[in-house]
Design a protein around this motif. Structure first.
Motif, short mmCIF file in Angstrom:
data_model
loop_
_atom_site.label_atom_id
_atom_site.label_comp_id
_atom_site.label_asym_id
_atom_site.label_seq_id
_atom_site.Cartn_x
_atom_site.Cartn_y
_atom_site.Cartn_z
N VAL A 1 -53.77 5.73 -98.38
CA VAL A 1 -52.46 6.04 -99.15
C VAL A 1 -51.69 4.85 -99.17
CG1 VAL A 1 -50.49 7.28 -99.18
CG2 VAL A 1 -52.79 8.52 -98.65
N ASP A 2 -51.77 4.01 -97.90
CA ASP A 2 -50.97 2.84 -97.86
C ASP A 2 -51.39 1.66 -98.73
OD1 ASP A 2 -48.80 3.47 -96.52
OD2 ASP A 2 -49.34 3.03 -94.57
N GLY A 3 -52.76 1.73 -99.30
CA GLY A 3 -53.16 0.92 -100.11
C GLY A 3 -54.18 0.07 -99.50
N ALA A 4 -54.76 0.35 -97.99
CA ALA A 4 -55.65 -0.64 -97.61
C ALA A 4 -57.02 -0.40 -98.35
CB ALA A 4 -55.63 -0.43 -96.43
N MET B 1 -47.84 10.29 -98.24
CA MET B 1 -48.13 11.67 -97.52
C MET B 1 -47.47 11.42 -96.19
SD MET B 1 -51.31 13.43 -98.19
CE MET B 1 -52.03 14.71 -97.22
N ASN C 1 -46.02 -0.04 -88.21
CA ASN C 1 -46.42 1.37 -88.90
C ASN C 1 -45.76 1.36 -90.40
OD1 ASN C 1 -48.43 3.52 -87.69
ND2 ASN C 1 -47.38 2.53 -86.06
N PHE D 1 -46.77 -1.30 -92.96
CA PHE D 1 -47.99 -1.64 -93.44
C PHE D 1 -48.43 -1.62 -94.64
CE2 PHE D 1 -52.70 -0.24 -93.66
CZ PHE D 1 -53.20 -1.23 -92.93
N GLY D 2 -48.08 -0.58 -95.43
CA GLY D 2 -48.11 -0.33 -96.70
C GLY D 2 -47.79 -1.45 -97.41
N ALA E 1 -54.20 5.02 -94.22
CA ALA E 1 -53.99 3.63 -94.55
C ALA E 1 -54.66 3.63 -96.03
CB ALA E 1 -55.12 2.89 -93.60
N ARG F 1 -42.34 6.04 -92.76
CA ARG F 1 -43.39 5.47 -93.36
C ARG F 1 -43.46 5.73 -94.86
NH1 ARG F 1 -49.03 5.56 -90.26
NH2 ARG F 1 -48.79 7.55 -91.42
N ARG G 1 -42.32 3.48 -98.64
CA ARG G 1 -43.36 3.37 -99.74
C ARG G 1 -42.47 3.53 -101.24
NH1 ARG G 1 -48.38 2.52 -99.93
NH2 ARG G 1 -48.59 4.02 -101.87
#
Lengths: 384, 362, 377
Positions: C273-276, B79, B95, B98-99, C271, B146, B150
């Motif tokens: 959505v990033d899987g945290a 997103m 940044n 991170f994922g 975060a 970012r 993903r």
């Protein structure tokens, strides 16, 4: 924040509450295991270190500090890990697992705080109420005796009178000086330095401030060289020196000066921020309308920061109700300067009467309650 | 890659319903734009696809999988937020990484993917900077980067351009269009309230209003054949002129009576609508100035807006509550109070029934 | 402030002078003890600290050499010496009785007990007697001496090493550091839960914490003292750390929640959505971003614990190992009430650390105050 909760509506709330009930056992279990693991770990490391290291108290304190923090972190880490193992976010039951984990996790995060708040603040309030019905050791039921005694006690009445005096004078004076200081320092080039210096007493302990001001009030008999600043000035102006803190009634005000001196900086900082928050346009509009600087201050600026003034006022009021160190250090309640907090301390430590002391503490609490309610209402308004 | 399928999707907060059962199929590789006025539920719908809002009713599929109860990170989406939502304490590299770091991907993989994404977005020189040291446009590119890292099945964009200034908005819009071209297999869903973004970017536009889908279709179709009054007036600027009219004659072609005048429209109408009240619509840019009294509508000039490339003229028309707007090319001169006669080509005219539905979509 | 056209210089002056006056009133008291703590203790008791830089006049008494040291000179018996003994000084006047130490100019002669006495400005005195003086003890000489200002660190040496302030300083440290660190971590997790997690009763919990902010400490003392005695914690450092943690928590949670709830929602969602997980988000996003709020609270709590007297008096003992600085200062006020050299030096040792912290980290303190107060605390 509150609003999300409110808008979930009655139906959602009901199911939320029901599922909340079913998660309690697991929550408690995870919390307990997490706590046990982390505390046991910390104790074990401490025992090991105590065995290895020579007995050094400062070192010991540092070690305990690190262990305390590590145990804290250990708790949060292990309880979360445990929860994720219990309800993994994968597999066939992912939806149910996630719902359950999400219901439990907040309580894991809140756990230590709730336990500490419960023991150190909630329990004492309840226990104090109970103790006020008991005798000196807290073992014999005496009914309303402590309250009857209080009603007839001269020192208590003196304390209440003095507390009311403090309540009338200190918040008003500190807020006033704070407002003046804020208004003036905002207009000059060295304002920030001036602010720092006026703010500095905030960092000084009440007891340190008491020493500082006792030195100002120091008294030598007439004719001798005065080393207290106040008496030196009085003598210089042709008056005769006074033992200020023993002058009945007025000595209260000399004690109040100490607190005003400390709190003015606080009021100034808050009010200065509020003054700066006033939209510049309103002031410019007033300038164009021909208002003088004083009119701008009293008619444009002050009315716009009433809310902040009220907050400053109540904050200092709460502090005043709890004032203790200054009276203890300056007069210990002699010469008619007793206040509730010191009187309570007196009955607790010298009178060794927990019943009476608890009753006095309750009186302080009752005086705080209106402010407490007001604060809660304001805060709830804010959170919406 | 995967499409998104919504079956009767509903959302309510307590007793307040905000999405009223939406059925929509977004095909794999499509660029779909949700557009609508503020409060129409377009962002909520996007956040439901993302998993940031729970779904109150219906079924949501991404690819083959029903995702109603799947957490955001496992839905295969990425997103891009309106405020960029960069982590302010992390470098651009961190940044973007991170994922993958959270997912415990191997370091080399992370490095490779971040570098690739940075290359695409020309962010390589900035990888070690903190977000606060970047311009707004660069920040937005990091946010997009970012998402690329993903490697999602579906990209979600939540008004990504509305925090940028006008010039940058155009530039970034073009970049997003290029990005889509370079990733033809990725499904992209984009929320905006700006119809220019919607018209330029979308393969298909979904027009939403008050939690309902008003029309779904390619941009030009929405412009040329709006399904209802709402879409007709939402798409296009200035909005379509609408006047009351009455059907004179039904059939393959429809004749309407507009005040004193009559017009033949190449729009079929059912026989039972003879004599019915209808809404007659015509876009400002489709109106032309006719010689005296030969037009369809006569109006008195009230306001003239000269924008250089076009001139907008607002005319008061007798018995019409709203003024009529005409958009004429170039600079044109009119006097206030002057009576002007307006005409339009019949195939540029629109008819809507009493309920606001287009006669073409009955 | 806007300096609009037509600003009046007189007003500007008035403002400057008023602020100067305010600053003077707010700093002079502290300056007083700072200056005094470095003064010689004999000078401190006879002159105000504001005269510290000027030589001080002091009424003094010295004893002349005993009569049997008189020597015969020119037919008279003379006793001589110096009133300052080994030291030096300046005599501004002398007299023959304790009531009148300023009667005669130095260098002049005065009659005293059958002899003539002269004291020079440098302190040399001579008493001449027509006959051999008798008696065993020397005459008392009264004089006013002018002493140059004397500054010393002796007061600090005294308080740090023999009055126990040094030990108390260490005790205070031992109390303060853990009592500052422990509540931060506990409060930060709670504040995150209260800001960004959904659970039933959240609003109620928040209201409770706002209410607990103002519960007077006095309420807690007796119940906790009894509890500590019952479970055997007694008077210990662990006990006071936890007590300070408990008393500091409402403010900590309130401050941190206000801050954390104000962080942009989109960052946290991003975060997610990033899987945290919530735990990741807290550690990797919330903690680093909340540094200013954490620092604010840390300073508050540090100042409060360092300066606290009440909690320390109740939960720690009075012995050398546990007496903190505020407690020591209070004790000194009782036992050494007139010894200003001790009190001023002790007070300064006690306030110097918070003042340094204050000036170094004022920015965060102000921010914390604003967050805690303006929003209704």
């Amino acid at each position: 924040m509150a609003v999300t909760h409110a808008t979930t509506g009655p139906a959602a709330n009901g199911t939320g509450f029901a599922s909340f009930l079913t998660t309690i056992p697991v929550t408690l279990a995870v919390m307990a295991i997490g706590l046990a693991v982390s505390i046991a770990g910390a104790v074990a490391v401490y025992a090991l270190l105590a065995f290895i290291l020579p007995d050094s108290r400062l070192l010991g304190a540092i070690v305990v500090m690190f262990l305390g923090v590590a145990a804290c972190f250990g708790y949060f880490w292990s309880s979360n890990k445990l929860l994720d193992t219990f309800y993994p976010a994968a597999g066939a039951n992912i939806a149910i697992n996630l719902t359950k984990a999400n219901a439990i996790r907040p309580w894991l995060f809140l756990g230590p705080a709730l336990i500490v708040l419960g023991i150190y603040l909630v329990y004492p309030v309840i226990n104090s109420i109970v103790l006020s019905f008991y005798g000196p050791t807290g073992e014999n039921w005496v009914g309303l005796y402590n309250y009857q005694w209080l009603a007839g006690d001269g020192a208590f009445r003196e304390s209440v009178r003095n507390n009311i005096l403090w309540l009338l004078v200190v918040p008003a004076a500190a807020t006033f000086f704070g407002l003046v200081a804020a208004a003036l320092t905002d207009r000059i080039s060295w304002g920030n330095l001036a602010k720092s210096l006026i703010f500095m007493p905030m960092a000084i302990s009440f007891i340190g401030a008491s020493v500082i001001w006792k030195f100002i009030y120091d008294y030598r008999p007439e004719g001798a060289e005065q080393i207290g600043l106040l008496n030196a000035i009085v003598t210089l102006l042709g008056g005769s020196p006074q033992a200020w803190i023993t002058v009945p009634f007025w000595n209260n005000f000399f004690l109040m000066v100490v607190l005003i001196w400390i709190q003015t900086g606080f009021a100034m900082v808050i009010l200065s921020a509020a003054l700066r928050g006033i939209p510049e346009e309103t002031i410019e509009a007033a300038v164009i309308d021909g208002a003088s600087p004083f009119q701008i201050f009293y008619k444009i600026k002050v009315p716009q920061i009433w809310g902040t003034i009220a907050v400053v006022w109540t904050t200092i009021t709460i502090l005043v109700l709890k004032v203790f160190d200054i009276v203890l250090a300056m007069t210990n309640g002699q010469w008619g300067t007793q206040v509730l907090a010191n009187y309570m301390f007196d009955w607790m430590f010298r009178g060794l009467d927990f019943g009476r002391a608890s009753t006095i503490a309750l009186v302080i609490m009752i005086m705080v309650v209106p402010i407490m309610i007001w604060n809660i209402r304001e805060a709830r308004k804010d959170m919406r | 890659m995967a499409g998104v399928l919504m079956k009767n999707i509903k959302k309510s907060y307590g007793t307040t319903a905000v999405i009223h059962g939406i059925n929509l199929e977004i095909r794999s590789g499509e660029f779909v734009v949700f557009v609508g006025p503020s409060g129409c539920g377009k962002s909520t719908l996007l956040r439901m696809i993302a998993g940031l809002e729970s779904i109150t009713g219906g079924d949501m599929y991404i690819g083959e999988e029903r995702v109603n109860d799947i957490p955001p990170s496992q839905r295969g989406i990425a997103m891009v937020f309106q405020s960029y939502a960069l982590y302010p304490h992390m470098s651009v590299y961190d940044n973007m990484a991170f994922g993958m770091k959270i997912a415990k991907a191997p370091k080399a993989d992370i490095e490779k993917r971040v570098r690739e994404a940075a290359e695409i977005l020309q962010l390589t020189p900035y990888l070690n900077r903190l977000p606060k040291a970047l311009s707004g446009g660069q920040r937005q590119r990091v946010a997009i980067g970012r998402a690329i890292v993903r490697n999602p099945k579906v990209f979600l964009f939540d008004e990504p351009l509305s925090n940028l200034d006008a010039a940058l908005r155009v530039a970034t819009r073009i970049e997003i269009a290029k990005l889509k071209e370079s990733m033809p297999d990725s499904t992209m869903i984009y929320v905006t309230h700006d119809q220019v973004e919607a018209m330029t970017l979308a393969d298909r536009i979904v027009v939403l209003s008050a939690g309902n889908v008003e029309q779904v279709g390619p941009p030009i179709e929405l412009y040329e054949r709006p399904a209802n009054l709402f879409v007709a007036q939402f798409i296009g600027s200035p909005a379509m002129n609408v006047q009351r009219a009455r059907i004179d004659q039904t059939g393959e072609k429809t004749t309407i009576r507009l005040g004193e005048r009559k017009a033949d429209l190449p729009i079929p109408s059912p026989a039972d609508m003879a004599g019915a009240e209808v809404h007659f619509g015509v876009r400002p840019e489709d109106l032309t100035v006719a010689s005296n009294g030969n037009g369809l509508i006569d109006g008195r000039v009230n306001i003239v807006e000269s924008l250089g490339e076009v001139t907008n003229v607002y005319l008061d028309v007798e018995n019409a509550p709203e003024p009529i707007v005409v958009k004429l090319p170039g600079v044109q001169r009119f006097n206030r109070g002057e009576i002007v006669s307006l005409a339009a080509a019949p195939d540029k005219m629109h008819l809507f029934n009493e309920k606001g539905r287009s006669l073409l979509h009955l | 402030m806007s300096t609009a056209v037509g600003a009046r210089p007189a007003l500007v002056w008035a403002v400057n002078i008023s602020v100067l006056l305010l600053v003077a009133i707010w700093t002079i008291p502290t300056l007083g003890i700072l200056v005094s703590s470095f003064r010689d203790k004999d000078q401190l008791v006879v002159s105000g600290w504001w005269t510290a830089l000027t030589p001080s006049e002091q009424s003094m008494m010295a004893r002349a050499a005993p009569p049997d040291e008189a020597v015969q000179q020119h037919g008279q018996w003379v006793i001589s010496g110096n009133v300052f003994g080994e030291n030096t000084g300046r005599v501004s006047a002398f007299g023959t009785s304790i009531q009148r130490p300023g009667e005669f100019e130095p260098g002049t002669s005065a009659e005293m007990d059958g002899g003539m006495i002269t004291i020079e400005e440098n302190g040399d005195y001579s008493i001449t007697y027509p006959e051999q003086p008798e008696g065993r003890r020397g005459e008392r000489l009264f004089f006013t001496s002018v002493e140059p200002p004397k500054f010393t660190t002796a007061n600090y040496e005294t308080v740090l090493f023999s009055e126990g302030i040094g030990q108390s300083f260490i005790n205070t440290m031992t109390v303060t550091i853990p009592a500052t660190v422990i509540p931060i971590l506990i409060a930060a997790y709670a504040a995150y839960a209260l800001s960004w997690m959904e659970f039933p009763g959240r609003a109620l919990l928040l209201a409770t914490i706002v209410g607990l902010l103002v519960v007077p400490l006095q309420m807690a003392l007796i119940p906790l003292l009894r509890l500590y005695n019952d479970i055997g914690v007694g008077k210990s450092y662990i006990g006071i750390w936890l007590a300070h943690t408990g008393f500091g928590l409402p403010l900590a949670i309130y401050l941190l929640r206000n801050y954390i709830a104000g962080l942009p929602r989109e960052i946290i969602e991003s975060a997610k959505v990033d899987g945290a997980t919530d735990f990741d988000i807290f550690r990797k996003i919330i903690l680093p971003l909340s540094f200013p709020a954490l620092a604010s609270f840390a300073i508050f709590q540090f100042l409060w614990v360092w300066n606290d007297l009440l909690v320390a008096t109740v939960f720690l003992g009075n012995n050398e190992d546990q007496l903190v600085m505020t407690g020591r200062l209070r004790e000194l006020l009782g036992s050494r009430g007139g010894n200003w050299e001790i009190l001023t030096a002790s007070a300064f040792v006690a306030i110097i650390v918070p003042i340094v912290v204050f000036f170094a980290l004022q920015r965060y303190l102000v921010r914390g105050l604003l967050a805690g107060s303006v929003k209704g605390g």
